[in-house]
Design an enzyme around this catalytic site. Structure first.
Site, short mmCIF file in Angstrom:
data_model
loop_
_atom_site.label_atom_id
_atom_site.label_comp_id
_atom_site.label_asym_id
_atom_site.label_seq_id
_atom_site.Cartn_x
_atom_site.Cartn_y
_atom_site.Cartn_z
CG HIS A 114 -1.89 -1.14 1.25
ND1 HIS A 114 -2.71 -1.49 0.19
CD2 HIS A 114 -2.14 -2.06 2.22
CE1 HIS A 114 -3.42 -2.56 0.52
NE2 HIS A 114 -3.09 -2.93 1.74
CG ASP A 151 -2.61 -8.79 1.38
OD1 ASP A 151 -1.94 -9.09 2.37
OD2 ASP A 151 -3.59 -8.01 1.43
CG HIS A 153 -6.46 -5.74 2.13
ND1 HIS A 153 -5.89 -6.57 3.07
CD2 HIS A 153 -7.67 -5.38 2.61
CE1 HIS A 153 -6.72 -6.69 4.10
NE2 HIS A 153 -7.81 -5.99 3.85
CG ASP A 227 -4.86 -10.29 4.11
OD1 ASP A 227 -4.63 -10.98 3.10
OD2 ASP A 227 -4.57 -9.07 4.19
ZN ZN Z 1 -3.99 -7.43 3.20
#
Ligand code: ZN
Length: 293
Positions: A114, A151, A153, A227
């Site tokens: 991120h 991941d 996200h 996750d």
């Molecule tokens: Zn994540």
């Protein structure tokens, strides 16, 4: 086989903060004996400057992040946090060098996808994969690179880093309705609905890998966030431990099929049951060893 770790570096977190500091030590301990654990070195500043906006870096080193930026980061900016981030990025860089030499490189940290060229977000101060790629390029590596981000996200920062780079293919398979709400454009984005389980997930992965395989990468960075597991505080997907293992095995088979070298970075994992987070991450590295080392 070596793996880089940052678990020995302290981090001061506010009481009850959801950042899963425990897992770095837990995963290292679960793999002790299988892997030679090496403290990740600090990333060379020069490598950071090859990838990130120099004004951002100078500010981070001079005065740190503002309160507002720390909120966006999701963690209080402290000297200890900066130090860990430098070493985590150093681990990915070293793992990338190992991968080019030996075919496989492992960092038991990293995956801070991120982080944007000029800002921090979502626990990510530096984009370790972007920094490692920039460093390899500077050292003359010109092979095609795939960033395979599984991941839960979206790898939004990574997508921006490589948006204009035809030599790097970014693939992100993530929860469509999950953080970050504003998605960036990867070369291939696969947005999954909330609650997806093993079967649908593995089918989506299969299709995505078929497209990524046509790119013929020489080097793959695998963000192996766990996750995606059912019970994760932030993931919103519903894979079983077995499903995550199937995911990892499919990735390793893909890497073999395309004849690429592989770097594994840890990524997210915030299960309500901390043992599951540790077990899933540890299994990712164990399977990498048994499949590829
Ligand atoms: Zn994540």
């Amino acid at each position: 086989m070596k793996a880089y770790t940052t678990y020995h570096l302290p981090l001061d977190l506010p009481e009850g903060h959801p950042f899963p500091l425990y897992k770095y030590r837990g995963v290292a301990e679960a793999l002790r004996g299988l892997l030679l654990l090496e403290p990740a070195p600090e990333v060379p500043k020069e490598a950071l400057f090859l990838a990130h906006d120099p004004l951002y870096l100078e500010r981070v080193f001079r005065e740190g992040l503002s309160r507002k930026e720390s909120l966006r980061l999701g963690l209080p900016f402290t000297p200890a946090f900066l130090r860990r981030a430098l070493h985590a990025a150093g681990g990915t860089l070293m793992a990338a060098l190992d991968a080019l030499e030996e075919g496989l490189g492992l960092n038991l940290a990293g995956g801070t996808h991120h982080a944007f060229p000029d800002r921090a977000e979502g626990y990510s101060l530096f984009n370790d994969v972007a920094v490692a790629v920039a460093w390899l390029r500077r050292r003359g590596f010109s092979g095609r690179v795939l960033v395979l981000d599984l991941d839960a996200h979206q790898g939004n920062g990574t997508a921006v880093f490589f948006g204009q780079d035809p030599t790097v293919y970014t693939l992100s398979l993530h929860g469509e309705r999950n953080y970050p709400l504003k998605k960036e454009r990867s070369d291939l984005d696969v947005g999954l609905p909330d609650g997806v389980g093993d079967g649908a997930y593995l089918r989506a992965l299969e299709e995505a890998l078929e497209k990524a395989g046509a790119f013929r990468p020489a080097l793959v960075f695998y963000n192996a966030g766990v996750d995606v597991l059912k019970g994760d505080r932030f993931g919103r997907l519903s894979l079983s431990l077995e499903g995550v293992a199937q995911r990892d095995l499919r990735v390793y088979r893909f890497v073999k099929e395309v004849g690429a070298a592989l770097v594994v970075v840890m990524g997210g994992g915030y299960n309500r049951d901390p043992r599951l987070t540790v077990e899933a991450h540890a299994a990712t590295y164990r399977l990498a060893l048994s499949s590829l080392a």
